[in-house]
Design an enzyme around this catalytic site. Structure first.
Site, PDB file in Angstrom:
ATOM      1  N   SER A 139       0.878  -1.188   0.000  1.00 14.29           N
ATOM      2  CA  SER A 139       0.000   0.000   0.000  1.00 14.29           C
ATOM      3  C   SER A 139       0.905   1.224   0.000  1.00 14.29           C
ATOM      4  O   SER A 139       2.084   1.125   0.386  1.00 14.29           O
ATOM      5  CB  SER A 139      -0.846  -0.012   1.283  1.00 14.29           C
ATOM      6  N   TYR A 152      -2.109  -1.222  10.435  1.00 13.11           N
ATOM      7  CA  TYR A 152      -2.047  -1.355   8.965  1.00 13.11           C
ATOM      8  C   TYR A 152      -0.741  -0.776   8.431  1.00 13.11           C
ATOM      9  O   TYR A 152      -0.043  -1.402   7.626  1.00 13.11           O
ATOM     10  CB  TYR A 152      -3.255  -0.635   8.368  1.00 13.11           C
TER      11      TYR A 152
END
Ligand code: NAD
Length: 256
Positions: A139, A152
């Site tokens: 990401s 995350y």
């Protein structure tokens, strides 16, 4: 380019980005091992349209024994995995002091540890067959932080680091390992964040616009197909010297 005769295992491929990548790989001729929760029938039907073989395993990748069972299925059905796309991931948004302990553990287990386990299980067969591609869907949050996303961001930075190590350890072989770092892609994972913004009577379209405007200068979503085409490039001969990279596809997010 054809991937006929190759087998691709895409984790978390019953929806979203994983399904989009699996479709592009199937279109190129690869047999597919699907994984993920929910009814796999629609995803299996999508893949079957491309005339390749596909199987599904519902392994919960936060559990190592289930990851091993997933790879055992790939071995039994197809003789191993040539292309591994470590894609499954979840999100939880909360300030660090209030971050639920079980959400931290679950995100680290799925978004980071499962990438390690998949990699260690896939590599011996790739080395034996002298060809392989490991592609980790990290990401932009593998490269920069955002508030509320402690687990995350930590996991995705870990994935980018792991990708570099595996890229180095395979550098003299025909196996490569790279990470793709998407910005916003409109999938169930992001729809939930839009819905949370629009809660209490907000306008969903305005919430979607605000989400993009905060981070993604293009004001347009990346699509699963864009990411699938990059995976395909990384599988090609032209991609064979891309090693240990973290390649952002983010509408300009990281250019700021
Ligand atoms: P999604 O929620 O649409 O799909 C996630 C998939 O993972 C589903 O198939 C789901 O069943 C599966 N899954 C969830 N928990 C699992 C578990 N414990 N074991 C096995 N499978 C499990 O999400 P998405 O947006 O397609 O995200 C896919 C990946 O892309 C994730 O790693 C995510 O972090 C990453 N990513 C997404 C975006 C985005 O904007 N959507 C941006 C950057 C990175």
């Amino acid at each position: 380019m054809t991937l006929k005769g190759k087998t691709a295992l895409v984790t978390g491929s019953t929806s979203g980005i994983g399904l989009g990548i699996a479709q592009v790989l199937a279109r190129a001729g690869a047999n597919i091992v699907l994984n993920g929760f929910g009814d796999p029938a629609p995803a299996l039907a999508e893949i079957a349209r491309h005339g390749v073989k596909a199987v599904h395993h519902p392994a919960d990748l936060s559990d190592v024994a289930q990851i091993e069972a997933l790879f055992a299925l790939a071995e039994r059905e197809f003789g191993g995995v040539d292309i591994l796309v470590n894609n499954a991931g979840i999100q939880h948004v909360a300030p660090v002091e209030q971050f639920p302990l079980e959400s931290w553990d679950k995100i680290i287990a799925l978004n980071l540890s499962a990438v390690f386990h998949g990699t260690r299980l896939a590599l011996p067969g790739m080395r034996a067959r002298n060809w392989g591609r490991i592609i980790n869907i990290a990401s932009v949050h593998g490269l920069v932080g955002s508030t509320g996303k402690a687990a995350y961001v930590a996991a995705k930075h870990g994935v980018v680091g792991l990708t570099k190590v595996v890229g180095l350890e395979t550098a003299t072989s025909n196996v490569t390992c790279n990470a793709i770092c998407p910005g916003w892609v409109l999938t169930p994972l992001v729809q939930k964040q839009i819905d949370d913004r629009a809660a209490n009577g907000g306008d969903p379209l305005q919430a979607q616009h605000d989400l993009l405007a905060e981070k993604q200068p293009s004001l347009a979503f990346v699509t699963p197909e864009h990411l699938g085409e990059l995976v395909l490039f990384l599988c090609s001969e032209a991609g064979s010297q891309v090693r240990g990279a973290a390649w952002n596809v983010d509408g300009g997010w990281l250019a700021q």
